[in-house]
Design an enzyme around this catalytic site. Structure first.
Site, PDB file in Angstrom:
ATOM      1  N   GLU A  93       0.829  -1.195   0.000  1.00  0.00           N
ATOM      2  CA  GLU A  93       0.000   0.000   0.000  1.00  0.00           C
ATOM      3  C   GLU A  93       0.870   1.254   0.000  1.00  0.00           C
ATOM      4  O   GLU A  93       1.993   1.248   0.478  1.00  0.00           O
ATOM      5  CB  GLU A  93      -0.924  -0.003   1.221  1.00  0.00           C
ATOM      6  CG  GLU A  93      -1.933  -1.144   1.136  1.00  0.00           C
ATOM      7  CD  GLU A  93      -3.013  -1.083   2.191  1.00  0.00           C
ATOM      8  OE1 GLU A  93      -4.173  -1.297   1.822  1.00  0.00           O
ATOM      9  OE2 GLU A  93      -2.719  -0.819   3.375  1.00  0.00           O
ATOM     10  N   CYS A 106       3.384   8.573   1.408  1.00  0.00           N
ATOM     11  CA  CYS A 106       3.933   7.589   2.343  1.00  0.00           C
ATOM     12  C   CYS A 106       4.224   6.314   1.547  1.00  0.00           C
ATOM     13  O   CYS A 106       3.316   5.695   1.001  1.00  0.00           O
ATOM     14  CB  CYS A 106       2.923   7.349   3.454  1.00  0.00           C
ATOM     15  SG  CYS A 106       3.473   6.120   4.632  1.00  0.00           S
ATOM     16  N   CYS A 113       6.480  -7.273   6.912  1.00  0.00           N
ATOM     17  CA  CYS A 113       7.521  -6.722   7.785  1.00  0.00           C
ATOM     18  C   CYS A 113       7.977  -7.803   8.749  1.00  0.00           C
ATOM     19  O   CYS A 113       7.188  -8.661   9.146  1.00  0.00           O
ATOM     20  CB  CYS A 113       6.948  -5.531   8.563  1.00  0.00           C
ATOM     21  SG  CYS A 113       8.194  -4.564   9.432  1.00  0.00           S
ATOM     22  N   CYS A 117       6.096  -5.269  15.636  1.00  0.00           N
ATOM     23  CA  CYS A 117       5.747  -4.285  16.672  1.00  0.00           C
ATOM     24  C   CYS A 117       4.278  -4.525  17.048  1.00  0.00           C
ATOM     25  O   CYS A 117       3.431  -4.686  16.169  1.00  0.00           O
ATOM     26  CB  CYS A 117       5.942  -2.857  16.161  1.00  0.00           C
ATOM     27  SG  CYS A 117       7.642  -2.526  15.686  1.00  0.00           S
ATOM     28  N   CYS A 120       1.283  -2.441  15.632  1.00  0.00           N
ATOM     29  CA  CYS A 120       1.297  -2.146  14.192  1.00  0.00           C
ATOM     30  C   CYS A 120       0.607  -3.248  13.403  1.00  0.00           C
ATOM     31  O   CYS A 120       0.916  -4.430  13.556  1.00  0.00           O
ATOM     32  CB  CYS A 120       2.736  -1.975  13.716  1.00  0.00           C
ATOM     33  SG  CYS A 120       2.856  -1.617  11.949  1.00  0.00           S
ATOM     34  N   GLY A 168       6.900  -2.083   6.028  1.00  0.00           N
ATOM     35  CA  GLY A 168       8.276  -2.572   6.024  1.00  0.00           C
ATOM     36  C   GLY A 168       9.248  -1.707   6.804  1.00  0.00           C
ATOM     37  O   GLY A 168       8.910  -0.622   7.268  1.00  0.00           O
ATOM     38  N   GLU A 169      10.447  -2.235   6.967  1.00  0.00           N
ATOM     39  CA  GLU A 169      11.514  -1.527   7.666  1.00  0.00           C
ATOM     40  C   GLU A 169      12.563  -1.128   6.621  1.00  0.00           C
ATOM     41  O   GLU A 169      13.311  -1.980   6.138  1.00  0.00           O
ATOM     42  CB  GLU A 169      12.121  -2.445   8.749  1.00  0.00           C
ATOM     43  CG  GLU A 169      13.401  -1.955   9.372  1.00  0.00           C
ATOM     44  CD  GLU A 169      13.368  -0.504   9.866  1.00  0.00           C
ATOM     45  OE1 GLU A 169      12.466  -0.129  10.644  1.00  0.00           O
ATOM     46  OE2 GLU A 169      14.249   0.270   9.442  1.00  0.00           O
ATOM     47  N   SER A 200      11.912   6.540   8.121  1.00  0.00           N
ATOM     48  CA  SER A 200      11.579   6.155   9.484  1.00  0.00           C
ATOM     49  C   SER A 200      12.090   4.749   9.768  1.00  0.00           C
ATOM     50  O   SER A 200      11.900   3.838   8.958  1.00  0.00           O
ATOM     51  CB  SER A 200      10.059   6.209   9.664  1.00  0.00           C
ATOM     52  OG  SER A 200       9.711   5.792  10.961  1.00  0.00           O
ATOM     53  N   CYS A 342      -0.917   5.795  10.001  1.00  0.00           N
ATOM     54  CA  CYS A 342       0.306   5.115  10.457  1.00  0.00           C
ATOM     55  C   CYS A 342      -0.031   3.776  11.077  1.00  0.00           C
ATOM     56  O   CYS A 342      -0.871   3.692  11.972  1.00  0.00           O
ATOM     57  CB  CYS A 342       0.993   5.898  11.560  1.00  0.00           C
ATOM     58  SG  CYS A 342       1.644   7.460  11.088  1.00  0.00           S
TER      59      CYS A 342
HETATM   60  N1  SAH Z   1       9.464   0.211  10.127  1.00  0.00           N
HETATM   61  C1  SAH Z   1       9.622   1.652  10.117  1.00  0.00           C
HETATM   62  C2  SAH Z   1       8.695   2.304   9.135  1.00  0.00           C
HETATM   63  C3  SAH Z   1       7.228   2.267   9.524  1.00  0.00           C
HETATM   64  S1  SAH Z   1       6.773   3.893   9.845  1.00  0.00           S
HETATM   65  C4  SAH Z   1       9.446   2.166  11.542  1.00  0.00           C
HETATM   66  O1  SAH Z   1       9.096   1.370  12.394  1.00  0.00           O
HETATM   67  O2  SAH Z   1       9.727   3.314  11.794  1.00  0.00           O
HETATM   68  C5  SAH Z   1       5.245   3.767  10.553  1.00  0.00           C
HETATM   69  C6  SAH Z   1       5.156   4.519  11.850  1.00  0.00           C
HETATM   70  O3  SAH Z   1       3.855   4.307  12.391  1.00  0.00           O
HETATM   71  C7  SAH Z   1       6.135   3.998  12.895  1.00  0.00           C
HETATM   72  O4  SAH Z   1       6.558   5.017  13.747  1.00  0.00           O
HETATM   73  C8  SAH Z   1       5.247   3.035  13.630  1.00  0.00           C
HETATM   74  O5  SAH Z   1       5.774   2.704  14.882  1.00  0.00           O
HETATM   75  C9  SAH Z   1       3.957   3.811  13.704  1.00  0.00           C
HETATM   76  N2  SAH Z   1       2.791   2.977  13.972  1.00  0.00           N
HETATM   77  C10 SAH Z   1       2.669   1.646  13.789  1.00  0.00           C
HETATM   78  N3  SAH Z   1       1.454   1.230  14.158  1.00  0.00           N
HETATM   79  C11 SAH Z   1       0.786   2.312  14.570  1.00  0.00           C
HETATM   80  C12 SAH Z   1      -0.545   2.510  15.050  1.00  0.00           C
HETATM   81  N4  SAH Z   1      -1.420   1.519  15.134  1.00  0.00           N
HETATM   82  N5  SAH Z   1      -0.900   3.760  15.394  1.00  0.00           N
HETATM   83  C13 SAH Z   1      -0.037   4.786  15.274  1.00  0.00           C
HETATM   84  N6  SAH Z   1       1.220   4.657  14.805  1.00  0.00           N
HETATM   85  C14 SAH Z   1       1.630   3.427  14.465  1.00  0.00           C
END
Ligand code: SAH
Length: 378
Positions: A93, A106, A113, A117, A120, A168-169, A200, A342
């Protein structure tokens, strides 16, 4: 089977080499670059600065590819989300977030991934594979097609900024992210400057320096907790690269200074990391790092084991960070109703309950109304 080669994703040097192999001079690569990345052309026949014979030779061996948009959704707040499909059937996406003074795309770096987390949604989907450079650049090209943003405008762009914050990371796919972003930054093509690109990471410490050195883009770090105990639980990568190491890598990030601060992202999870004591600890933790904090209210997804704190708790947290001298904007959630905010992205089609969609839409409408009335905080 397509046996022609996609020109998207090749560096300038690779493009020159491909053209040299069919007897075309170096300056032709520059012309081609202009057609592909400045004008958005996909059909060689339209590239009128090239001789007819050259166009025919190119069309025989190459194509200018685009992902297929298998779904196109629009949020009540104007956010747009595309589900993109690649040649092997895999999907990711990509989200466009329009704002008054800018527009942000974005972009995803992987299908799925590895990080898991806990808060997420993407983390519930296993890693399938890395995206190749053409697939990363392809997201920008497709979004520009959809928004009608060719040729590259000087200003007033709908895509003025890029965040590598999709699925993804990115630091686990840096070998492909680097060539892709170099294409995006190239001043004779898409031309989005490194100052308008933010990558990020959840904190892949050994790759952070290379990112700064080779790309020089803004860095955002998904911190989300101030103790290893809590961070281990919600960002399992912390067990590999704990907070102290992560903070040192931030101090060492090439090019970070007061004009180019590191962004710390902090997802607000009710009862987990949202207390005033957490806010004070956060301020102590980042002392000495040129930083700003993005407070992200938790975005819900089907089956998520967390809740978003109420507005008062978020504001109290933000005030503490702000009073300690750091910018601490609370991010207005965008595109929640279409699972485009996010942490909500996932390639399999998942849906929120209708009642949840309506609730989120009502919330977004209220924020919009407050903004229009000039009452918004940020
Ligand atoms: N893997 C990278 C890129 C993803 S960025 C990273 O972790 O930074 C996406 C951002 O959204 C990250 O800061 C992630 O922690 C945050 N995120 C993930 N799930 C979320 C949620 N349910 N609500 C708000 N932010 C979230």
């Amino acid at each position: 089977m397509e046996d022609r080669r996609n020109l998207i994703g090749l560096s300038r040097a690779q493009l020159e080499a491909e053209l040299a192999a069919i007897g075309l001079e170096k300056f032709r690569a520059r012309q081609l670059w202009h057609w592909i990345y400045f004008r958005g052309a996909t059909d060689f026949a339209a590239m009128t600065t090239l001789a007819k014979s050259a166009r025919a030779a190119l069309a025989e061996r190459f194509f200018v590819g685009r992902p297929e948009a298998s779904r196109d959704m629009q949020s009540i707040d104007g956010t747009r989300k595309w589900l993109l499909k690649w040649g092997d059937g895999q999907e990711v996406e990509c989200v466009h977030i329009p704002e008054t003074d800018r527009g942000t795309l974005c972009v995803s770096s992987q299908v799925g991934c590895t990080l898991t987390c806990r808060f997420c949604h993407t983390g519930t989907q296993k890693l399938v594979r890395n995206l190749a450079p053409d697939e990363i650049v392809g997201q920008v090209l497709l979004a520009r097609d959809k928004l009608g943003e060719w040729p590259s405008p000087d200003d007033g762009r709908q895509i003025s900024n890029i965040v590598m914050m999709g699925m993804g990371e990115p630091l686990y796919n840096l070998d492909n992210v680097i060539p892709a972003l170099k294409i995006v930054m190239d001043g004779e093509g898409i031309s989005i400057s490194k100052r308008r690109i933010t990558l990020s990471t959840a904190g892949v410490v050994p790759q952070m320096k290379r990112c700064g050195q080779e790309l020089g883009v803004n860095l955002a770090v998904s911190l989300h907790a101030v103790t290893d105990e809590i961070r281990d639980r919600i960002v399992p990568l912390n067990k590999k690269y704990p907070i102290a190491e992560l903070m040192q890598a931030c101090r060492d990030y090439p090019g970070a200074n007061n004009a180019r601060r590191i962004t710390f992202e902090y997802v607000m999870l009710k009862g987990v990391n949202d207390s005033p004591a957490d806010a004070r600890a956060l301020v102590r933790l980042i002392r000495g790092i040129p930083a700003k904090i993005n407070l992200i209210p938790f975005n819900p997804w089907p089956g998520a084991p967390f809740e978003c704190p109420d507005d008062r708790a978020i504001k109290a947290f933000a005030d503490i960070v702000f009073e300690a001298g750091y910018a601490a904007p609370v991010r207005t959630p965008r595109g929640r109703d279409i699972l485009a905010a996010c942490g909500q992205l996932k390639s399999d089609s998942q849906k929120l309950r209708k009642s949840e969609v309506l609730r989120l839409q009502a919330e977004a409408a209220a924020v919009q109304a407050a903004k229009e009335a000039g009452l918004a905080l940020s």
